[in-house]
Design an enzyme around this catalytic site. Sequence first.
Site, PDB file in Angstrom:
ATOM      1  N   HIS A 107       0.853  -1.186   0.000  1.00  0.00           N
ATOM      2  CA  HIS A 107       0.000   0.000   0.000  1.00  0.00           C
ATOM      3  C   HIS A 107       0.891   1.237   0.000  1.00  0.00           C
ATOM      4  CE1 HIS A 107      -1.372   3.305   2.731  1.00  0.00           C
ATOM      5  NE2 HIS A 107      -2.398   3.304   1.903  1.00  0.00           N
ATOM      6  N   ASN A 109       0.483   5.810  -0.296  1.00  0.00           N
ATOM      7  CA  ASN A 109      -0.433   6.952  -0.352  1.00  0.00           C
ATOM      8  C   ASN A 109       0.373   8.226  -0.168  1.00  0.00           C
ATOM      9  OD1 ASN A 109      -2.051   8.914   1.768  1.00  0.00           O
ATOM     10  ND2 ASN A 109      -3.329   8.211   0.089  1.00  0.00           N
ATOM     11  N   ARG A 111      -0.617  12.603  -0.162  1.00  0.00           N
ATOM     12  CA  ARG A 111      -1.794  13.470  -0.191  1.00  0.00           C
ATOM     13  C   ARG A 111      -1.441  14.894   0.254  1.00  0.00           C
ATOM     14  NH1 ARG A 111      -1.728   9.734   3.699  1.00  0.00           N
ATOM     15  NH2 ARG A 111      -1.701  10.447   5.872  1.00  0.00           N
ATOM     16  N   HIS A 146      13.262  -1.318   3.466  1.00  0.00           N
ATOM     17  CA  HIS A 146      13.592  -0.297   4.457  1.00  0.00           C
ATOM     18  C   HIS A 146      14.835   0.495   4.081  1.00  0.00           C
ATOM     19  CE1 HIS A 146      10.602  -0.708   7.676  1.00  0.00           C
ATOM     20  NE2 HIS A 146      10.495  -1.967   7.258  1.00  0.00           N
ATOM     21  N   HIS A 176      -6.553  -5.210  18.223  1.00  0.00           N
ATOM     22  CA  HIS A 176      -7.336  -6.371  18.655  1.00  0.00           C
ATOM     23  C   HIS A 176      -6.644  -7.690  18.337  1.00  0.00           C
ATOM     24  CE1 HIS A 176      -8.433  -5.745  14.438  1.00  0.00           C
ATOM     25  NE2 HIS A 176      -8.861  -6.992  14.395  1.00  0.00           N
ATOM     26  N   GLY A 259     -18.104  12.044   1.639  1.00  0.00           N
ATOM     27  CA  GLY A 259     -18.959  11.781   0.484  1.00  0.00           C
ATOM     28  C   GLY A 259     -18.210  11.311  -0.730  1.00  0.00           C
ATOM     29  N   GLY A 260     -17.053  10.688  -0.524  1.00  0.00           N
ATOM     30  CA  GLY A 260     -16.292  10.151  -1.646  1.00  0.00           C
ATOM     31  C   GLY A 260     -16.991   8.964  -2.286  1.00  0.00           C
TER      32      GLY A 260
END
Length: 300
Positions: A107, A109, A111, A146, A176, A259-260
Amino acid sequence: MSEQAERAEAFLRELQDRICAAVETADGGARFVEDAWTREGGGGGRTRVLRDGAVFEQAGVNFSRVHGDRLPPSATAHRPELAGGSFVAAGVSLVLHPKNPYVPTTHANVRYFEASKPGVEPVWWFGGGFDLTPFYPFDEDVAHWHTVARDLCTPFGGDVYPRYKRWCDEYFFLKHRGETRGVGGLFYDDLNEGGFEHCFDFTRAVGQGFLDAYLPIVARRRHTPYGERERQFQLYRRGRYVEFNLVYDRGTLFGLQSGGRTESILMSLPPQVRFEYAYQPEAGSAEARLADYLKPRDWL
């Protein structure tokens, strides 16, 4: 939209194009299909999904730019003085789910965010990072991952890699389950120290460094033989990905609250997954070995 936001958006659009082209080349068997969308409250995006490729069972690379008159609650949790203000947010987010269980899921990202409210000083910040989720980990792959992360951070200060590596370990932690989602990487948010140019340069380094970190691992593991046992373990461990994204992930929450487009937000979920009650791997097996990697540690 400010000039800063325009520059960030231009970079993010180009980054999506670059990553999609590189992933298509690495896969060699499928291409991305684009689904452009608009948001009723303002803005839109380009969702690109590659399915049933030679390497990737599903790969999604999203660009979005949304704006609105009211910040969603997830964006004001740490800045309550901005509640009710307007915002613009742009980002590229990707999740790659390989077919071969020996190729890690990943993953990434990056922004940019701006917010303003009458009577309050406007604010902006960058965020992002990348993390790796192997099911059958190899030490040389983790060290490579890394090393790239550390090296891209080094020009921005000797404390940057250890700080953002630690933040990644803490963020991608399933409380959890008492385990990390994978072997970590980098995570940062609310970055505005040092001015716009400094923060923009770092975010570009993270976005562009992702391919250097991931593609060599794909090349090393894509032809590793595997059978039904490895496939079933992969599907089981993908369940942890589902749990994290639906329980803890702030990006998922922000997307839904703002609201995406739901299909684009949940694109990160694996195409196939299984859950098994009280599963325990056989002692001493390759599957049991994974548990040793799901604890924060120094990999270099």
